[in-house]
Design an enzyme around this catalytic site. Structure first.
Site, PDB file in Angstrom:
ATOM      1  N   HIS A 156       0.821  -1.214   0.000  1.00 14.43           N
ATOM      2  CA  HIS A 156       0.000   0.000   0.000  1.00 14.43           C
ATOM      3  C   HIS A 156       0.857   1.267   0.000  1.00 14.43           C
ATOM      4  CE1 HIS A 156      -4.029  -1.863   0.848  1.00 14.43           C
ATOM      5  NE2 HIS A 156      -3.228  -2.869   1.119  1.00 14.43           N
ATOM      6  N   ASP A 364       3.554   9.389  -0.828  1.00 14.19           N
ATOM      7  CA  ASP A 364       2.371   8.631  -0.411  1.00 14.19           C
ATOM      8  C   ASP A 364       2.092   7.539  -1.434  1.00 14.19           C
ATOM      9  OD1 ASP A 364       0.135   7.974   1.060  1.00 14.19           O
ATOM     10  OD2 ASP A 364      -0.602  10.032   1.189  1.00 14.19           O
TER      11      ASP A 364
END
Ligand code: F6P
Length: 459
Positions: A156, A364
């Site tokens: 992720h 991110d």
């Protein structure tokens, strides 16, 4: 049909409505309910003695299997190697990365305990899907114990550039363990590129084409699966939010108050300090906006036992206090800094009432807040997304105002551009982004990954 076995550090029980509100939990649970299976991971609890077996909770066709961690393992595995070593390293923060043999050992031990407990729950035709950096070694340990099922891994977070990764003393062992999965999924092409760079230049592997590589004597598949959101549910939440108390309250704020909203877990990777500086720069450069634009920054505390997280919390309190002290008037504060969490519906209300969604992480994996901000907008009067080029979401949401969060002036200019953008352009950009959000939803992401995993082995 194969059963599905999901393995992740945190497990969202079907009864846990707070965790379910996260979207990903719903998507995985839907697949588990349909196929039947197991969701395995940490219980979220710290126990005084090591558990001898997992706690099993059965809901319909799904078994939730969770293990407690001892205080030592919690500190070495979760607070230590996962969140003081891998997390900063994967987010390009070598300056914050702790290198410790002891926490790396604790990390391996927890993975071994988890694999041992999981082994007894597996069936021959299962598909095993492991999530995130906490549990990279699971496949290797399970294989050593004789597991032959297809195993997939989805990261992720970002995967770091080779030159960053090799600073980790255990880099080769970690990547070798990662390559025990049949399928490795990343968020963006950037992450795949970084991984393949390591495979070819550090591990001596080769790229065979069509997503297949050969490395460490194994043939595996590597692919991009950008995670999506439940677009319909968020569109609905945006609609419902207009009737909610938060939205009414924000709309009737004195003076024509314009809101800019940021929602980030309190984490240094989210770039909140730099966001505050950029907003300060905006107020310096464009004084006409003082008194009527407020940045609402929601930052729920996270990983508070990790020193770097306590530090960033103090830093943000100081920075917001400084900027507010510098610019506030008796009837206006520039930054409304909220150190708590809100429900999905409340967030939808904040998003829908905000002229700008300000999402400026320094690094991110994806950033689902950016996508959620877009999906909750009013189609006839949408707000503008200002998005860091370092968020995975920027690779899909090209119609956002893309910024470099290290460049305060550029972010200040983007804020101005967002505030002054004509309705026509706002709608045009919003529609382009919604198109992306409709074609790559959370359930499409999940189905694509499982379909690819279902084709393993690839050799
Ligand atoms: O996105 C990365 C991630 O570590 C997820 O795996 C996790 O659910 C989220 O961040 C929140 O972190 P934590 O589980 O440490 O609270």
């Amino acid at each position: 049909m194969s059963r599905l076995v999901v393995v992740s550090n945190r497990v969202a029980l079907a009864t846990d409505t707070k965790a379910r509100a996260g979207g990903l939990a719903v998507a995985l649970q839907d697949a588990l309910m349909e196929k039947g299976g197991v969701w395995f991971g940490w219980s979220g609890k710290v126990a005084t003695k090591p558990p001898d077996k997992p706690t099993l909770t059965k809901v319909g066709k799904v078994t939730y299997a969770t293990l407690d961690l001892t205080r030592k393992h919690y500190s070495e595995y979760y607070n230590g190697f996962a969140n003081r070593t891998l997390w900063p390293l994967f987010h390009y923060r070598l300056d914050l990365t702790a290198f410790s043999r002891q926490t790396s050992h604790g990390y391996m031990q927890v993975n071994a305990i988890f694999a041992e407990a999981l082994k007894f729950l597996l069936k021959r035709n299962d598909l095993i899907w492991v999530h995130d950096y906490h549990l990279i070694p699971m496949a290797r340990i399970l294989r050593k114990k004789g597991a032959r099922q297809p195993m997939g891994f989805f990261l992720h977070t970002p995967f770091p550039a080779m030159e960053i990764l090799v600073a980790l003393p255990q880099h080769r062992d970690l990547v070798e363990a990662l390559c025990e999965y049949d399928l490795i999924g990343f968020q963006t092409a950037n992450d795949v590129r970084a991984f393949l760079d390591y495979v070819v230049h550090e591990a001596g592997g080769s790229i065979l084409g069509d997503h297949i590589i050969e490395v460490f004597g194994r043939t595996i598949r590597v692919e991009i699966f950008p995670i999506g959101i439940d677009t319909d549910a968020l569109v609905q939440a945006g609609l419902e939010a207009t009737r909610g108390a938060q939205s009414r309250m924000l709309r009737k704020h004195p003076g024509d108050r314009i809101w800019i909203t940021g929602v980030d877990r309190l984490d240094y990777s989210k770039g909140i300090v730099k966001k505050f500086h950029s907003f300060e720069r905006f107020l310096e450069k464009y004084p006409a906006y003082r008194g009527n634009v407020t940045l609402m920054q929601i930052a729920p505390p996270s990983r508070s036992e990790v020193p770097e997280y306590r530090e960033i919390r103090h830093r943000l309190e100081a920075e917001s206090g400084h900027i507010n002290g510098r610019f506030a008037e008796f009837d206006w504060v520039p930054i409304n800094y909220l150190n708590k969490s809100y429900t999905r519906l409340e967030l939808a209300a904040f998003f829908r009432t905000s002229r700008i969604g300000l999402v400026t992480p320094l690094r991110d994996g994806m950033n689902l807040v950016a996508k959620e901000y877009v999906a909750t907008q009013n189609p006839h009067d949408p707000g503008v997304l200002v998005l860091s080029r370092f968020a995975g979401a920027a690779r899909e949401l090209h119609a956002a105002l893309t910024v470099n969060p290290f460049d305060y002036d550029a972010v200040a200019i983007a804020i101005l551009q967002g505030l002054e953008m004509h309705l026509e352009e706002r709608i045009e950009r919003w529609e382009a982004m919604m198109e992306k959000l409709r074609t790559n939803t959370l359930s499409i992401w999940r189905d694509n990954f499982l379909e690819a995993l279902g084709q393993a082995p690839y050799g």
